[in-house]
Write a protein that holds these residues in place. Sequence first.
Motif, short mmCIF file in Angstrom:
data_model
loop_
_atom_site.label_atom_id
_atom_site.label_comp_id
_atom_site.label_asym_id
_atom_site.label_seq_id
_atom_site.Cartn_x
_atom_site.Cartn_y
_atom_site.Cartn_z
N ASP A 40 0.82 -1.22 0.00
CA ASP A 40 0.00 0.00 0.00
C ASP A 40 0.85 1.26 0.00
O ASP A 40 0.38 2.33 0.45
CB ASP A 40 -0.97 0.04 1.20
CG ASP A 40 -2.19 -0.82 0.99
OD1 ASP A 40 -2.30 -1.45 -0.08
OD2 ASP A 40 -3.05 -0.86 1.90
N PHE A 42 4.24 3.73 -1.89
CA PHE A 42 4.45 4.68 -2.97
C PHE A 42 5.47 4.13 -3.96
O PHE A 42 6.44 3.47 -3.57
CB PHE A 42 4.95 6.01 -2.41
CG PHE A 42 3.99 6.64 -1.44
CD1 PHE A 42 2.93 7.41 -1.88
CD2 PHE A 42 4.12 6.42 -0.07
CE1 PHE A 42 2.04 7.97 -0.98
CE2 PHE A 42 3.23 6.98 0.84
CZ PHE A 42 2.19 7.75 0.38
N ASP A 191 0.21 6.48 -5.42
CA ASP A 191 -0.17 6.06 -4.08
C ASP A 191 -0.93 4.75 -4.27
O ASP A 191 -2.06 4.74 -4.77
CB ASP A 191 -1.06 7.12 -3.43
CG ASP A 191 -1.50 6.74 -2.02
OD1 ASP A 191 -1.60 5.53 -1.73
OD2 ASP A 191 -1.79 7.66 -1.22
N CYS A 192 -0.31 3.65 -3.89
CA CYS A 192 -0.88 2.34 -4.20
C CYS A 192 -2.06 1.96 -3.32
O CYS A 192 -2.69 0.93 -3.56
CB CYS A 192 0.21 1.27 -4.13
SG CYS A 192 1.49 1.48 -5.39
N ARG A 193 -2.38 2.79 -2.34
CA ARG A 193 -3.59 2.56 -1.54
C ARG A 193 -4.78 3.29 -2.18
O ARG A 193 -5.81 2.68 -2.44
CB ARG A 193 -3.39 3.02 -0.11
CG ARG A 193 -4.69 3.00 0.71
CD ARG A 193 -4.42 3.21 2.19
NE ARG A 193 -3.82 2.01 2.79
CZ ARG A 193 -3.23 1.99 3.98
NH1 ARG A 193 -3.12 3.11 4.68
NH2 ARG A 193 -2.74 0.86 4.45
N SER A 194 -4.63 4.57 -2.41
CA SER A 194 -5.74 5.35 -2.95
C SER A 194 -5.83 5.25 -4.47
O SER A 194 -6.85 5.60 -5.05
CB SER A 194 -5.57 6.82 -2.56
OG SER A 194 -4.45 7.40 -3.24
N ARG A 244 2.81 0.34 4.90
CA ARG A 244 2.62 1.76 4.61
C ARG A 244 2.30 2.55 5.88
O ARG A 244 2.60 3.74 5.98
CB ARG A 244 1.50 1.88 3.57
CG ARG A 244 0.60 3.10 3.62
CD ARG A 244 1.27 4.30 3.00
NE ARG A 244 0.34 5.42 2.90
CZ ARG A 244 -0.39 5.68 1.82
NH1 ARG A 244 -0.33 4.88 0.77
NH2 ARG A 244 -1.17 6.74 1.79
N ASN A 273 9.65 3.48 1.05
CA ASN A 273 8.54 4.44 0.92
C ASN A 273 9.04 5.86 1.14
O ASN A 273 8.70 6.78 0.38
CB ASN A 273 7.43 4.11 1.93
CG ASN A 273 6.43 3.13 1.38
OD1 ASN A 273 6.10 3.15 0.20
ND2 ASN A 273 5.92 2.26 2.25
N LEU A 277 9.16 9.07 -1.81
CA LEU A 277 8.61 10.41 -1.66
C LEU A 277 9.70 11.47 -1.80
O LEU A 277 9.49 12.51 -2.44
CB LEU A 277 7.92 10.53 -0.30
CG LEU A 277 6.66 9.67 -0.12
CD1 LEU A 277 6.20 9.69 1.33
CD2 LEU A 277 5.54 10.16 -1.04
#
Length: 384
Positions: A40, A42, A191-194, A244, A273, A277
């Motif tokens: 989840d 980046f 963003d692999c969650r949203s 995450r 992660n 960023l």
Amino acid sequence: MNTKDRAIAAFEAQFGRAPSAIIFAPGRVNLIGEHTDYNDGFVLPMAIQYGTYLAIAPRDDSQFCAVAADFDGQVDSFALDDAIVPNPQISWSAHIRGIAHSYRQRGLALSGINVAIAGDVPAGAGLSSSASLGVGLSVALAHVSGQNTLTATDHALIAQQSENAFVGTACGIMDQLVSARAEAGAALMIDCRSLETTPVTMPNDLSVLIVHSGVERELADSAYNERREQCENVAKAMNVPALRDINIEQLEAAQNKIPDIAFRRARHVVTENARTLAAAQAFKDGNHQQLGELMGQSHLSMRDDFAITTPKVDALVALLQQAIGKHGGARMTGGGFGGCVVAIMPQSLLPSIMQHVETHYQTPKGAKPLMIAATPSSGADLLS
């Protein structure tokens, strides 16, 4: 004959007519953010100018008929209104049938299709030829079946579902999402969650070089699934949905409760992660030195904590890092255990760096390495 023309020629040879449309879906190179997607986290990949071309046309019946130009014109054909099961006689068929199966699982209507497939992503390079194929096929089925409301993200999710549930690879969403949603001239922060994506414009004076180590990724699937399980186990132990959701201080505070190997796997993901960023910001700031440092740290973390590099890949990365110096950086890219290295440098250095690699590096078979000066390309699209 170029790859697009090979797809058209294979279509005409098999079906005796010209295709009604051509679709291209790109492969990708991940600049930084390795094994963070299924946690989840980046990632910062970019689509490249190589990928999969699909020549297509609708049929009057419910058959899905696919011909693979890259496998001597081998054909797989099946009925879309029957149960869709793998064909063990054809190695690539699971990637075809899995997309149709994902459509069925989502309750989407399907129409018969003829498709010829040709790709130019180097085999075993870790540049996501399977994701480009899956996304391209999803776009093709939507085109002939009238599924006009499907978004680029929908196509990525359909292709990921195919990989996970039908092909049997527990991949995250990165490869499919960048193949579907990339924008020309930019990397894509995901963003692999949203599933929110943000284009990160590539400076005009920066070049991305992909070098194939020549080490085939034979252990990648089993080791990939093993590491995913290790990461998920640490998240469970820390009572969070995914890695995450923790920082390095929280992980270190729980170190005595986690087996050492699992701790190191998690430490890679958590620190990666943060690096991803920071790398996106370094791109925006034009800070090539910081970007190179982050890439170097990423490679060491993959080598020492996640244990997915090989001595040959490590040597290639070191060779590139030494030649580039403070003007950029290099790291392994992809799932690991071979495949490619990605390097970032000023355009002015690209010719000399390529010459340096050609002079000082040989693949395990004693050959010169394949090198690709990659162009940040757009996502899957209907070409005609």
